[in-house]
Design a protein around this motif. Sequence first.
Motif, PDB file in Angstrom:
ATOM      1  N   PHE A 115       0.830  -1.209   0.000  1.00  0.00           N
ATOM      2  CA  PHE A 115       0.000   0.000   0.000  1.00  0.00           C
ATOM      3  C   PHE A 115       0.865   1.259   0.000  1.00  0.00           C
ATOM      4  O   PHE A 115       0.586   2.208  -0.739  1.00  0.00           O
ATOM      5  CB  PHE A 115      -0.924   0.008   1.217  1.00  0.00           C
ATOM      6  CG  PHE A 115      -1.743   1.263   1.356  1.00  0.00           C
ATOM      7  CD1 PHE A 115      -2.819   1.485   0.524  1.00  0.00           C
ATOM      8  CD2 PHE A 115      -1.412   2.221   2.300  1.00  0.00           C
ATOM      9  CE1 PHE A 115      -3.570   2.650   0.635  1.00  0.00           C
ATOM     10  CE2 PHE A 115      -2.151   3.380   2.421  1.00  0.00           C
ATOM     11  CZ  PHE A 115      -3.237   3.599   1.580  1.00  0.00           C
ATOM     12  N   LEU A 116       1.921   1.273   0.821  1.00  0.00           N
ATOM     13  CA  LEU A 116       2.794   2.443   0.876  1.00  0.00           C
ATOM     14  C   LEU A 116       3.476   2.683  -0.466  1.00  0.00           C
ATOM     15  O   LEU A 116       3.660   3.835  -0.891  1.00  0.00           O
ATOM     16  CB  LEU A 116       3.825   2.277   1.981  1.00  0.00           C
ATOM     17  CG  LEU A 116       3.279   2.289   3.416  1.00  0.00           C
ATOM     18  CD1 LEU A 116       4.407   2.082   4.420  1.00  0.00           C
ATOM     19  CD2 LEU A 116       2.537   3.590   3.716  1.00  0.00           C
ATOM     20  N   ALA A 117       3.867   1.612  -1.155  1.00  0.00           N
ATOM     21  CA  ALA A 117       4.479   1.761  -2.477  1.00  0.00           C
ATOM     22  C   ALA A 117       3.492   2.354  -3.470  1.00  0.00           C
ATOM     23  O   ALA A 117       3.850   3.228  -4.279  1.00  0.00           O
ATOM     24  CB  ALA A 117       4.982   0.403  -2.971  1.00  0.00           C
ATOM     25  N   SER A 118       2.237   1.914  -3.420  1.00  0.00           N
ATOM     26  CA  SER A 118       1.217   2.468  -4.314  1.00  0.00           C
ATOM     27  C   SER A 118       0.976   3.941  -4.023  1.00  0.00           C
ATOM     28  O   SER A 118       0.869   4.769  -4.941  1.00  0.00           O
ATOM     29  CB  SER A 118      -0.090   1.679  -4.159  1.00  0.00           C
ATOM     30  OG  SER A 118       0.093   0.319  -4.456  1.00  0.00           O
ATOM     31  N   LEU A 119       0.898   4.286  -2.740  1.00  0.00           N
ATOM     32  CA  LEU A 119       0.656   5.665  -2.354  1.00  0.00           C
ATOM     33  C   LEU A 119       1.830   6.566  -2.748  1.00  0.00           C
ATOM     34  O   LEU A 119       1.633   7.683  -3.248  1.00  0.00           O
ATOM     35  CB  LEU A 119       0.416   5.739  -0.849  1.00  0.00           C
ATOM     36  CG  LEU A 119      -0.006   7.089  -0.271  1.00  0.00           C
ATOM     37  CD1 LEU A 119      -1.310   7.565  -0.898  1.00  0.00           C
ATOM     38  CD2 LEU A 119      -0.148   6.999   1.246  1.00  0.00           C
ATOM     39  N   THR A 120       3.040   6.070  -2.550  1.00  0.00           N
ATOM     40  CA  THR A 120       4.225   6.858  -2.904  1.00  0.00           C
ATOM     41  C   THR A 120       4.286   7.101  -4.404  1.00  0.00           C
ATOM     42  O   THR A 120       4.547   8.227  -4.860  1.00  0.00           O
ATOM     43  CB  THR A 120       5.498   6.126  -2.438  1.00  0.00           C
ATOM     44  OG1 THR A 120       5.448   5.941  -1.028  1.00  0.00           O
ATOM     45  CG2 THR A 120       6.731   6.930  -2.803  1.00  0.00           C
ATOM     46  N   MET A 121       4.034   6.071  -5.191  1.00  0.00           N
ATOM     47  CA  MET A 121       4.054   6.230  -6.641  1.00  0.00           C
ATOM     48  C   MET A 121       2.979   7.204  -7.099  1.00  0.00           C
ATOM     49  O   MET A 121       3.197   8.025  -8.002  1.00  0.00           O
ATOM     50  CB  MET A 121       3.868   4.869  -7.323  1.00  0.00           C
ATOM     51  CG  MET A 121       3.955   4.920  -8.837  1.00  0.00           C
ATOM     52  SD  MET A 121       3.737   3.291  -9.600  1.00  0.00           S
ATOM     53  CE  MET A 121       5.240   2.473  -9.047  1.00  0.00           C
ATOM     54  N   ALA A 122       1.791   7.131  -6.470  1.00  0.00           N
ATOM     55  CA  ALA A 122       0.709   8.036  -6.836  1.00  0.00           C
ATOM     56  C   ALA A 122       1.061   9.479  -6.528  1.00  0.00           C
ATOM     57  O   ALA A 122       0.730  10.395  -7.292  1.00  0.00           O
ATOM     58  CB  ALA A 122      -0.569   7.633  -6.106  1.00  0.00           C
ATOM     59  N   ARG A 123       1.757   9.708  -5.434  1.00  0.00           N
ATOM     60  CA  ARG A 123       2.164  11.078  -5.091  1.00  0.00           C
ATOM     61  C   ARG A 123       3.177  11.621  -6.082  1.00  0.00           C
ATOM     62  O   ARG A 123       3.124  12.787  -6.469  1.00  0.00           O
ATOM     63  CB  ARG A 123       2.710  11.110  -3.670  1.00  0.00           C
ATOM     64  CG  ARG A 123       1.615  10.991  -2.613  1.00  0.00           C
ATOM     65  CD  ARG A 123       2.170  10.969  -1.206  1.00  0.00           C
ATOM     66  NE  ARG A 123       1.088  11.020  -0.224  1.00  0.00           N
ATOM     67  CZ  ARG A 123       1.243  10.826   1.082  1.00  0.00           C
ATOM     68  NH1 ARG A 123       2.469  10.581   1.564  1.00  0.00           N
ATOM     69  NH2 ARG A 123       0.214  10.892   1.902  1.00  0.00           N
ATOM     70  N   PHE A 124       4.097  10.776  -6.511  1.00  0.00           N
ATOM     71  CA  PHE A 124       5.047  11.207  -7.538  1.00  0.00           C
ATOM     72  C   PHE A 124       4.329  11.490  -8.862  1.00  0.00           C
ATOM     73  O   PHE A 124       4.769  12.335  -9.648  1.00  0.00           O
ATOM     74  CB  PHE A 124       6.116  10.143  -7.752  1.00  0.00           C
ATOM     75  CG  PHE A 124       7.238  10.209  -6.768  1.00  0.00           C
ATOM     76  CD1 PHE A 124       8.038  11.332  -6.672  1.00  0.00           C
ATOM     77  CD2 PHE A 124       7.491   9.145  -5.911  1.00  0.00           C
ATOM     78  CE1 PHE A 124       9.079  11.400  -5.750  1.00  0.00           C
ATOM     79  CE2 PHE A 124       8.522   9.203  -4.986  1.00  0.00           C
ATOM     80  CZ  PHE A 124       9.322  10.340  -4.904  1.00  0.00           C
ATOM     81  N   ALA A 125       3.229  10.763  -9.095  1.00  0.00           N
ATOM     82  CA  ALA A 125       2.473  10.956 -10.338  1.00  0.00           C
ATOM     83  C   ALA A 125       1.522  12.142 -10.263  1.00  0.00           C
ATOM     84  O   ALA A 125       0.824  12.431 -11.242  1.00  0.00           O
ATOM     85  CB  ALA A 125       1.689   9.685 -10.674  1.00  0.00           C
TER      86      ALA A 125
END
Length: 336
Positions: A127-137
Amino acid sequence: MRHRGAFLISAAVLLVVTLFLNLSLGAIVIPTSTILSAFLSFDRQDYAQNVVLYQRLPRALIALYVGALFASSGSVLQGLTRNPLASPATLGISAGAAAFVVGGVMLFDFGLEAQGFAALAGAILGFLASLTMARFAGLSRDPRGLSLILSGALVSMLLIGLANALLLSDPSRRADLLSWISGNINHVYADRLFSVWWLGAVSLGLLFALARPLTLMSLGREQAASAGVNVDLVTRLSLAAVMVGSGSAVAICGPIGFVGLVVPHLVRPFVGQDQRLGLPACALTGAIACLLADMVAREAFQPFVLNTGVLLDLLGGLAFLLIVKRFYLAGGEAAR
């Protein structure tokens, strides 16, 4: 309010009926009287009673457990993110848990207890990886949260790919996990259920306790804060409960897809946005959905038995397309 209560009562009754059907139907049809005798006056010499208690009951309990947890988790995630596509399967939680269990078993020879902890760690990191990638996007500039779902899909594909690569690296051990990773509700996983069931119970209890502030937060963070809700604390606690509960479900029978996505959408027209009613309704309906899917997977393709996760992936994929069309592609109110 009256029709909402009627929905909960109807769902509870349907759950009992579905449970008895699950215990009754199979290679041999077991009558209700024999099922009741297996619970009230068990006879070790009776083959049908042994089938009920040692094969069908554990399978039914696993379906109840994972269905209730995934559906409730999906409802909470959709409320917190205000995104209709949010669920453990679309935000990297299920894939992370599955990848860490496979990695733990293949690389470190984890036992049952260690696999449970690996699933929890994987759910959190997925979940943290998904959230981090979404923030970069650019999640903050994406009012519909589509970047979060796309990030979750990419992270999930990466993690499942890594898990499959590990399975391919050791053919001698692959058979132990190949069925599990495709989502297999099976009585042979009863020991997994016994090992981690309390995690799901605690998670579900915490979500129910947070139902009122979660309902207020679905109206907006500012409105919830003005009503006295500690938004950050409730968010952290509810996300922790979702990740622990979903991770424990994956640890038992692998990733069961789309229950967390579809069930909240089925329930919401009957109970509304109030999580005090929505969470129990989702738990009941999710359990019913998994019990029904498990029965179909066992009986519809005889003499073959299809993994429940595969069947739900097929049905859930169609539902996913319909939800995307309604909320992202359609014009007018539905798309906003």
